[in-house]
Design an enzyme around this catalytic site. Sequence first.
Site, PDB file in Angstrom:
ATOM      1  N   GLU A  85      -7.500  -3.052  -3.844  1.00 41.43           N
ATOM      2  CA  GLU A  85      -8.850  -2.772  -3.370  1.00 41.43           C
ATOM      3  C   GLU A  85      -9.228  -1.344  -3.761  1.00 41.43           C
ATOM      4  O   GLU A  85      -9.987  -1.130  -4.697  1.00 41.43           O
ATOM      5  CB  GLU A  85      -8.892  -2.978  -1.848  1.00 41.43           C
ATOM      6  CG  GLU A  85     -10.257  -2.787  -1.213  1.00 41.43           C
ATOM      7  CD  GLU A  85     -10.188  -3.000   0.287  1.00 41.43           C
ATOM      8  OE1 GLU A  85     -11.012  -3.770   0.804  1.00 41.43           O
ATOM      9  OE2 GLU A  85      -9.303  -2.407   0.947  1.00 41.43           O
ATOM     10  N   GLU A 128      -7.948   5.466  -4.051  1.00 36.22           N
ATOM     11  CA  GLU A 128      -6.780   5.966  -3.323  1.00 36.22           C
ATOM     12  C   GLU A 128      -5.554   5.991  -4.231  1.00 36.22           C
ATOM     13  O   GLU A 128      -4.663   6.833  -4.049  1.00 36.22           O
ATOM     14  CB  GLU A 128      -6.533   5.125  -2.076  1.00 36.22           C
ATOM     15  CG  GLU A 128      -7.563   5.391  -0.985  1.00 36.22           C
ATOM     16  CD  GLU A 128      -7.305   4.633   0.300  1.00 36.22           C
ATOM     17  OE1 GLU A 128      -7.288   5.262   1.375  1.00 36.22           O
ATOM     18  OE2 GLU A 128      -7.132   3.395   0.239  1.00 36.22           O
ATOM     19  N   ASP A 144       0.778  -1.240   0.000  1.00 37.68           N
ATOM     20  CA  ASP A 144       0.000   0.000   0.000  1.00 37.68           C
ATOM     21  C   ASP A 144       0.812   1.295   0.000  1.00 37.68           C
ATOM     22  O   ASP A 144       0.286   2.341   0.406  1.00 37.68           O
ATOM     23  CB  ASP A 144      -0.940   0.049   1.216  1.00 37.68           C
ATOM     24  CG  ASP A 144      -1.914  -1.110   1.285  1.00 37.68           C
ATOM     25  OD1 ASP A 144      -2.047  -1.826   0.267  1.00 37.68           O
ATOM     26  OD2 ASP A 144      -2.538  -1.298   2.342  1.00 37.68           O
TER      27      ASP A 144
END
Length: 753
Positions: free
Chosen positions: A521, A525, A444
Amino acid sequence: MNIYQWVGAVLSVSMSLASQAADVVQRGSGAWRTQVSSADNPVPAAPFRTPAMLERAAPTNQWYSSVMFTRWSEVLHAVPLTAKASAKGLEVGFPQKTVVPTERKDVEILYPHKADVTLRPLGFQPTAALLAGHSDWAVDIAFELEKSSMVTTLAHGSPFVYAQLSQGDLSLDLATSLTGRLWPADPRVLLLSDAIKTYAAFAPTGAQWVQAGPSWHLRLPADRRYASLAILPNDQDSTIREFLAQAYSHIVETRAEYRVDRQKSEVITSFKVKTRTMEGPEGTGMVGLYPHHWHQNSALPPKSVGSLGSIRGDIRLFASSSFETRYRHTGFVPQWPGVQDAVQSKAILGNLSKEARRARRMMLEIGQGPYWQGKGLQRISQLMGVADAEGDVKTRDELLSLVKGRFEEWLSGQSKRTYFHYSPTLGTVVSYPEEYDAVKDMNDHHFHYGYWIRAAADIGLRDPQWIKPERWGGMIDLLVADIATAERGRKDFPYLRNFDPYEGHSWASGVALSPDGNNQESSSEAINAWAGLMLWGALQGRPELVELGTYLYATEIQAINHYWFDIHGLTLPKEYQNVEVSMLFGGKLAHNTWWIDEPRQIHGINLLPLSASSTYLAESPAFVHKNMAALDNEIKIYEGRGKRAKPHDIWQDLFAKYVALVDPAKGRARWDEWGSVELGDTRTHAQHWLAFLEGTGAPDLGVTADTHFYAVFKHANKGKTYLVFNPDPQARTVRFSDGVSVQAAPGKLTVQR
């Protein structure tokens, strides 16, 4: 010297100075740490690389990254093929759709790996599979024992897998369902088929195929130790001949080169495959285009050779070494201006006053690490933007001071609890305290650092001195380099750590140690990161960074619209009951989140954070309404299972803002001013968002401009509103595709109604 050379040079100098200041390395006013605190995880080792690959930064967060982290890789979803390095050799499969019911009363779609054919060296028993090379969408995997090796190559979209051996012969071990037969037209070609699929294996001239029980052995000439294997779209002789013409042109390198046409507001990407012809006439190569490549593309290669089904939809095959895509860049501006309605403005300022008093607590409500702190920084920097837009200079300056202070606490390097660390082990910047395995599994980074980069750009809009490299900008540049280094083959950082140039989107897992492959996911973002990159580059006077951000922003939007939202109806299988994918894997489509199966969070994770760069979500009004209708139905199913969301109206602000992008009145109707607020948003920002769109109408994405930072809105009664942000020190004329021109003032947002 460009930014990446500069970052590398500074890192080199900084490392040499580290011993002079314990483990703290100064970077302008900030610093990073060379050592990890005793309670913190170090970055993982990636030992399964050849010596040449160990000299380069590790390409984490890619579809093939598991090769580096385990002796035998996890499943690699090359799409349309799968592969897995095992102790026997390289397993190759052509996965078939599997429908798996869930307790949510929907289904997941899996394309699980099954070894159809295993390429096994007969002259030695490998001790490990190593990453031996990689390019933009191809990977080389070396099966090694001392000086013996078998190097295999596979690539996204390619129906071929290639193998070269240093010595010995090659075995093709078949699944029990497959049978083999030599093609009568050419003894070099072995056909392997069952009721569903057909492969063709291509031997070099002078080699001999010998059946050995369930396997076929390939006796190779000493000077021609190579072979290729391909999945065929059908078993017709004409198709086999097309593949035979390309079978001896092995992939050497793949490269996606982008450029931005500012006049047309287009991102043009050229995909090129470099091959080496092992024997016979030189082939053109073969590429398999995903739906986001071929949809509405008027410049496809001329020679089609069929298609293959896949988890991404129809993969169209072309005998070609290159193709090109052109995507419209739908611009955005850093923030929207103040609202015209005096009553609405007064209400916004009232909420602003309340939230500004609580801003310090709102900046870090839950979580202590870089993800939640990044969300908190952008949350308050966006609130600061509303204060700016509505003319409350005093509150803006108070919030600016607050955000800068929190940044400086983290960036200073003085704390052993909240700090950034550069590790040469992989070539990465990590941050502590760790959240969501961002260090242990390298997860991430683009999500986390995207918030920091965007919030830092919000500061730079108001305090250009603060973001200078010799002040605090140097540390932000380090985060930029971690996720967006645009030079290949560097030692300090890998090329575009998270981004997959062929799939057209990012991957979140750093190690990709899952049979379902890598995953992402929150596509939204990722978009937030690329928008922040564009703004950061503009404010730093680095046009190459703006161009890079534009490429990433525009390309990822295309992938989102195809593979997460399927707004064109081309990719989701008929068995999939949901209207969108919330978790996209290499080999799985899921409607869930990593932490809860509550419907509002499942839908909302691909919307947040909603900022002025989120206008791309208005591309298909029909999809927005379908998405929200599906959400309402899923909430009923969820509650029918005896479950309740906490709070009961969780994230209602997100959905009001989302709907308002296509229908401001309906968005307002969904909004409860005193309802829950997502922790990356504020009540004031949501209120300003809704009021602004009520006054201007929804985004008009059909109008483009000859600049990176623009937005157009269309109201049924009031006409259009044009916004231009001009980061340059000189005024410029911006021309829109509908014939309107705007004189954009330097260094600010210009509004023309």
